[in-house]
Design an enzyme around this catalytic site. Structure first.
Site, PDB file in Angstrom:
ATOM      1  N   LYS A  74       0.572  -1.263   0.412  1.00  0.00           N
ATOM      2  CA  LYS A  74       0.050   0.370  -0.045  1.00  0.00           C
ATOM      3  C   LYS A  74       1.262   1.460  -0.353  1.00  0.00           C
ATOM      4  O   LYS A  74       1.315   1.234   0.465  1.00  0.00           O
ATOM      5  CB  LYS A  74      -0.525  -0.253   1.151  1.00  0.00           C
ATOM      6  CG  LYS A  74      -1.801   1.109   1.428  1.00  0.00           C
ATOM      7  CD  LYS A  74      -2.644   0.760   0.457  1.00  0.00           C
ATOM      8  CE  LYS A  74      -3.761   2.075   0.006  1.00  0.00           C
ATOM      9  NZ  LYS A  74      -3.897   2.899  -0.569  1.00  0.00           N
ATOM     10  N   LYS A 108       4.848   2.690   8.205  1.00  0.00           N
ATOM     11  CA  LYS A 108       3.945   3.891   9.043  1.00  0.00           C
ATOM     12  C   LYS A 108       2.979   2.635   9.209  1.00  0.00           C
ATOM     13  O   LYS A 108       1.625   2.723   9.725  1.00  0.00           O
ATOM     14  CB  LYS A 108       3.738   4.575   7.514  1.00  0.00           C
ATOM     15  CG  LYS A 108       2.022   5.704   8.301  1.00  0.00           C
ATOM     16  CD  LYS A 108       1.959   6.325   6.869  1.00  0.00           C
ATOM     17  CE  LYS A 108       3.854   7.153   6.255  1.00  0.00           C
ATOM     18  NZ  LYS A 108       3.329   8.215   5.082  1.00  0.00           N
ATOM     19  N   LYS A 119       5.302   1.902  -3.093  1.00  0.00           N
ATOM     20  CA  LYS A 119       5.045   3.218  -3.002  1.00  0.00           C
ATOM     21  C   LYS A 119       5.820   3.425  -4.770  1.00  0.00           C
ATOM     22  O   LYS A 119       6.042   1.997  -5.390  1.00  0.00           O
ATOM     23  CB  LYS A 119       6.514   3.813  -2.754  1.00  0.00           C
ATOM     24  CG  LYS A 119       6.172   5.100  -2.577  1.00  0.00           C
ATOM     25  CD  LYS A 119       5.046   5.635  -1.415  1.00  0.00           C
ATOM     26  CE  LYS A 119       4.658   6.871  -1.479  1.00  0.00           C
ATOM     27  NZ  LYS A 119       3.587   7.467  -0.453  1.00  0.00           N
ATOM     28  N   THR A 174      -4.778  13.365   5.933  1.00  0.00           N
ATOM     29  CA  THR A 174      -3.626  13.247   6.237  1.00  0.00           C
ATOM     30  C   THR A 174      -2.595  14.159   7.116  1.00  0.00           C
ATOM     31  O   THR A 174      -2.383  14.594   8.379  1.00  0.00           O
ATOM     32  CB  THR A 174      -2.514  13.101   5.417  1.00  0.00           C
ATOM     33  OG1 THR A 174      -2.882  12.161   4.082  1.00  0.00           O
ATOM     34  CG2 THR A 174      -1.075  13.229   5.206  1.00  0.00           C
ATOM     35  N   ASN A 176      -1.317  19.901  -0.167  1.00  0.00           N
ATOM     36  CA  ASN A 176      -2.960  18.748   0.069  1.00  0.00           C
ATOM     37  C   ASN A 176      -2.793  18.718   2.076  1.00  0.00           C
ATOM     38  O   ASN A 176      -3.613  18.993   2.367  1.00  0.00           O
ATOM     39  CB  ASN A 176      -2.955  17.808   0.131  1.00  0.00           C
ATOM     40  CG  ASN A 176      -3.799  17.131   0.107  1.00  0.00           C
ATOM     41  OD1 ASN A 176      -4.955  17.159   0.545  1.00  0.00           O
ATOM     42  ND2 ASN A 176      -3.967  15.825   0.623  1.00  0.00           N
ATOM     43  N   SER A 216      -6.982   5.431   3.345  1.00  0.00           N
ATOM     44  CA  SER A 216      -7.665   4.770   2.916  1.00  0.00           C
ATOM     45  C   SER A 216      -7.707   3.715   2.703  1.00  0.00           C
ATOM     46  O   SER A 216      -8.365   2.711   2.007  1.00  0.00           O
ATOM     47  CB  SER A 216      -6.063   4.477   1.593  1.00  0.00           C
ATOM     48  OG  SER A 216      -6.186   6.055   1.017  1.00  0.00           O
TER      49      SER A 216
END
Length: 445
Positions: free
Chosen positions: A99, A123, A135, A219, A250, A378
């Site tokens: 992820k 994380k 990623k 986030t 963002n 997510s």
């Protein structure tokens, strides 16, 4: 002969792209030449002494499971063909499917994507989500492409990495330079290639195609929640506190707005166009309006212009680095005048700077905890897509805060018990979970 490990069998190719896969001590590296992957390896080395019997398995964290490098040719609007280099990395999948986001930026490298994937492993485990780390990225400046060209780029890239992504294999998401629009294109492209609508293949999608409420600010909201939790531990009230945000994208603008809503005072902001300061306070909602018209914070009339370097010297209670990696180094860590640093970006602080901040008593809420709000929501989106049942935004925010606070408390307790920094504590928690899963699964064949 000892069989080659995953990293060893690809070392020649990876070295060609400027990445050193070796895991020897990195004391010879400074902030000027240390790369993202080397930063990650040093962070793993620092946590290894705390892993007990699991330390013998630590090399599983030092080598990516797979690295895919793809050519992404597209037709430009003028009819010519342009070639871009793309990546998708699976770092570790012991705890679940990979992820992690997809980044469009002219400075994307394999080293960076490998490190970002590894940080996603840490994380996800630190927050206890059932994911591994992945990623992706394309070395491109999306500002130089038209929307039609970006769509062609996204669809071609998705087709190229389609062999390793899927709702139960690897679930991409937005990152720097990408957003809901690109995720909709990725979902559609993958769905066309597999012959069915697969909404769970990506997260961060628009609401109309299976996205989740609350994802846009998730986030930044997580940064605020963990920063507030850290403030409680040291008796620092959020209301009335001064906040500096580096990177008004963002993540940064969401964090600034939520701090502002909690009656904190945003005193300085920056983005790629410049930095501004007003000790009396800056209204981030007004800055957003200015950015929408002028393309950046530079020239904002409600504050004075300062340099990007000066931003780190502004006195504040909370500093939120929400831009790129390696922004806080041994050169500017001495000048920071914050009580708490909540890392909105991935890898914004070098190990040398970490040592300085710790020596100075500045509390750092590490990226692998502070900015995990995005991947947490997510996860909610992924679960909602599988069940075709969606929660309200209030329910999303409530669940997010509960998970983030629980993760912070677990990390805080380890830090207190072992007398280590929050970053080392987060790595202890996460690495233990990943390596326990690896040990229980064993090796096949």
């Amino acid at each position: 002969m000892k069989p080659a490990a995953c990293g060893e069998c690809t070392r020649e190719a990876i070295t060609y792209f400027g990445v050193n896969m070796k895991s020897e001590p990195l004391s010879y590296l400074s902030s000027e030449n240390i790369g993202p992957w080397e930063i990650y390896l040093e962070q793993v080395d620092r946590v290894t002494p705390y892993l007990g019997k699991l330390a013998v398995l630590v090399d599983h964290l030092k080598r990516p499971k797979r690295c895919l490098i793809v050519d992404v040719p597209i037709h430009l609007d003028d009819g010519s063909v342009a070639y871009f280099e793309g990546y998708r990395v699976h770092h570790n999948t012991a705890r679940g499917p990979a992820k992690g986001g997809v980044r469009y930026h002219p400075d994307v490298t394999l080293s960076e994507v490998m490190a970002l994937a590894a940080w996603m492993t840490i994380k996800n485990a630190a927050v206890n989500l059932p994911y591994g780390g992945g990623k992706g990225g394309i070395r491109v400046d999306p500002r130089k492409l038209s929307p039609a060209e970006i769509e062609r780029l996204t669809r071609r890239y998705t087709s190229e990495i389609g062999i390793i992504i899927g709702p139960d294999k690897d679930i991409p998401a937005p990152d720097m330079g990408t957003g809901p629009r690109e995720m909709a294109w990725m979902m559609d492209t993958y769905s066309m290639n597999v012959g069915r609508t697969a909404s769970g293949v990506v997260t961060g999608k628009p609401i109309a195609v299976g996205g989740s409420l609350g994802r846009q600010d998730a986030t930044g909201r997580g940064v605020f929640v963990t920063a507030a939790a850290a403030a409680e531990k040291i008796g620092l009230p959020v209301e009335g506190s001064r906040v500096v945000v580096q990177g008004f994208g963002n993540v940064g603008n969401a964090a600034a707005r939520i701090f502002h809503d909690a009656k904190a005072k945003v005193v300085a902001l920056s983005d790629v166009t410049g930095a501004v300061r007003n000790d009396a306070g800056i209204d981030p909602y007004e800055v957003l309006k200015w950015v929408a018209v002028h393309g950046g914070v530079r020239g904002y009339p409600g504050a004075e212009a300062i340099s990007s370097a000066e931003l780190f010297e502004v006195p504040c209670e909370f500093l939120v680095p929400a831009a790129l990696e390696k922004q806080i180094t041994e050169h500017n860590a001495w000048k920071i005048q914050a009580k708490i640093i909540a890392e909105g970006a991935n890898g914004p602080t070098t190990p040398a700077a970490d040592d300085i901040l710790n020596e100075r008593g500045i509390l750092v809420v590490p990226d692998v905890v502070a900015n995990a709000g995005g991947v947490t929501v997510s996860y909610f989106e992924w679960v909602q897509d599988f069940n075709s049942y969606f929660w309200t935004e209030a329910e999303i925010n409530q669940k997010l805060e509960r998970i983030m606070r629980h993760a912070f408390e677990a990390v805080w307790q380890v830090a207190q018990d072992k007398k280590v920094s929050l970053r080392t504590a987060a790595y202890i928690v996460a690495a233990t979970r990943v390596l326990e899963a690896r040990a229980l699964r064993g090796l096949y064949p």
